[in-house]
Write a protein that holds these residues in place. Structure first.
Motif, PDB file in Angstrom:
ATOM      1  N   LEU A 128       0.851  -1.190   0.000  1.00 46.11           N
ATOM      2  CA  LEU A 128       0.000   0.000   0.000  1.00 46.11           C
ATOM      3  C   LEU A 128       0.882   1.233   0.000  1.00 46.11           C
ATOM      4  O   LEU A 128       1.978   1.233   0.553  1.00 46.11           O
ATOM      5  N   ALA A 129       0.376   2.299  -0.604  1.00 51.36           N
ATOM      6  CA  ALA A 129       1.004   3.614  -0.510  1.00 51.36           C
ATOM      7  C   ALA A 129      -0.101   4.640  -0.374  1.00 51.36           C
ATOM      8  O   ALA A 129      -1.183   4.478  -0.940  1.00 51.36           O
ATOM      9  N   CYS A 130       0.159   5.690   0.393  1.00 57.03           N
ATOM     10  CA  CYS A 130      -0.855   6.729   0.638  1.00 57.03           C
ATOM     11  C   CYS A 130      -0.309   8.101   0.297  1.00 57.03           C
ATOM     12  O   CYS A 130       0.859   8.413   0.564  1.00 57.03           O
ATOM     13  N   PHE A 131      -1.167   8.923  -0.291  1.00 56.18           N
ATOM     14  CA  PHE A 131      -0.889  10.343  -0.516  1.00 56.18           C
ATOM     15  C   PHE A 131      -2.148  11.080  -0.093  1.00 56.18           C
ATOM     16  O   PHE A 131      -3.138  11.076  -0.809  1.00 56.18           O
ATOM     17  N   GLU A 132      -2.102  11.663   1.116  1.00 51.45           N
ATOM     18  CA  GLU A 132      -3.289  12.246   1.732  1.00 51.45           C
ATOM     19  C   GLU A 132      -4.380  11.168   1.802  1.00 51.45           C
ATOM     20  O   GLU A 132      -4.159  10.131   2.421  1.00 51.45           O
ATOM     21  N   GLU A 133      -5.532  11.353   1.157  1.00 48.07           N
ATOM     22  CA  GLU A 133      -6.600  10.361   1.240  1.00 48.07           C
ATOM     23  C   GLU A 133      -6.602   9.379   0.071  1.00 48.07           C
ATOM     24  O   GLU A 133      -7.471   8.506  -0.010  1.00 48.07           O
TER      25      GLU A 133
END
Length: 353
Positions: A128-133
């Motif tokens: 997984l990777a996240c950028f803000e939402e």
């Protein structure tokens, strides 16, 4: 190098561990996810910030059952995180601290069976990777999915992102992600592109060594580091080309995870299935460059100079090598937490930076 190391037996193999974010102050809560159990768990731990008491150890303040092995944990904000599973699902959960020493988990969104094999059966979600939402999910099925915390339906699905198992992913920009696969192929994807083809493709190294983890530099996002199944570290400068700038022989087995210190990026921490936890320090090179007491260029990142990285990096081991894999680590201020297959978690206090 550390003032104190506290180990706590938790009774299950820990596959992922993350500090719960706190603004501008040291976190005293971390989250773990287990694997290889009939029923796995998400567990929230309190590690009180009492530096004077040598007998303080983590204590449980909340638990939540998890279907399948926990394969990744990422916090979106201080109370919300995403967790991926070996059964092909991704869930968004919120932590409710009803009392200082008591917390509950609330499931907000569940993306069920988004990774699956064409011949039937669920596929593990591997990264997984996240950028803000925004959330990107990859799996052994070779799929890449763009999710958002605001809705249950995936924003985008790239069915044939890879012909073999994808192992890791990170955001380079808001619309750009980098993936690594089992054969060591790295691909940059433009999520705004109308085609399902990568913007560029390159190799981890000259041989087909699987990529195990990948991340960008905290302040120089064009600089990317990847860990390999052979224990190597590979560095790219994506501004110029897709050939590795630096290739380092590091651990004796797979690099499980690598983390830059978020506020002091001259410090890198890595762990391995060989049972090692290492601290990589480039601060002395940067300091000498600023003072003009070295031939190393003042504005150059040491990781992007192959000779400097290979011969002048300071590398310290944080504790004696364990006989079981160290699967995950996370950094917060001057504390590090790591989770292992020996059914223990370790907290390093007062890490020298």
């Amino acid at each position: 190098m550390e003032d104190k190391v506290h180990g706590a037996f938790v009774g299950e193999k820990i596959n992922k561990v993350r500090w719960k974010p706190k603004d501008l102050i040291e976190s005293d809560i971390f989250l773990t996810g287990s694997w290889d159990n009939e029923t796995n768990q998400l567990v929230l731990w309190l590690y009180p910030p009492n530096e004077d008491d040598a007998d303080i150890y983590p204590c449980t303040i909340g638990t939540h059952p998890h279907d399948g092995d926990v394969t990744e944990l990422k916090f979106i904000n201080s109370n919300t995180f995403v967790v991926s599973s070996s059964v092909g699902s991704v869930k968004l959960l919120k932590i409710d601290n009803k009392e200082p020493h008591l917390a509950e988990f609330k499931e907000m969104v569940s993306w069920d069976n988004i990774h699956y094999f064409s011949f039937g059966g669920s596929s593990p979600c591997t990264g997984l990777a996240c950028f803000e939402e925004d959330i990107v999910s990859v799996g052994e099925d070779g799929r890449l999915l763009l999710l958002t915390a605001r809705q249950k339906k995936p924003v985008r699905r790239i069915e044939g992102a890879d012909s073999c198992s994808l192992r890791c992913v990170c955001f380079l920009k808001h619309n750009e992600v980098l993936t690594g696969n089992l054969r060591g192929q790295m691909k940059v994807w433009d999520l705004k592109s109308s085609t399902d083809k990568p913007a560029s493709t390159f190799m981890l190294s000259g041989e087909q060594i699987g990529a195990s983890c990948v991340m960008h530099h905290p302040t120089q996002r064009h600089m990317v580091l990847a860990g390999g199944e052979d224990g190597s570290l590979t560095v790219w400068d994506l501004r110029h080309n897709t050939f590795p700038v630096t290739l380092l022989s590091a651990h004796s087995d797979t690099v499980s995870e690598l983390q830059f210190h978020p506020d002091r990026p001259e410090h890198l921490f890595t762990c391995s299935t060989s049972g090692e936890v290492w601290h990589w320090n480039t601060s002395s090179m940067s300091r000498h460059a600023r003072l003009g007491t070295t031939d190393f260029p003042r504005d150059e990142n040491p990781w992007l100079n192959s000779d400097v990285a290979k011969h002048r990096l300071e590398v310290f081991t944080l504790m004696p090598q364990l006989h079981k894999p160290v699967n995950s680590l996370d950094v917060n201020m001057n504390r590090i937490v790591c989770g292992c297959d020996n059914e223990a978690v370790y907290v390093f206090k007062n890490v020298v930076l």
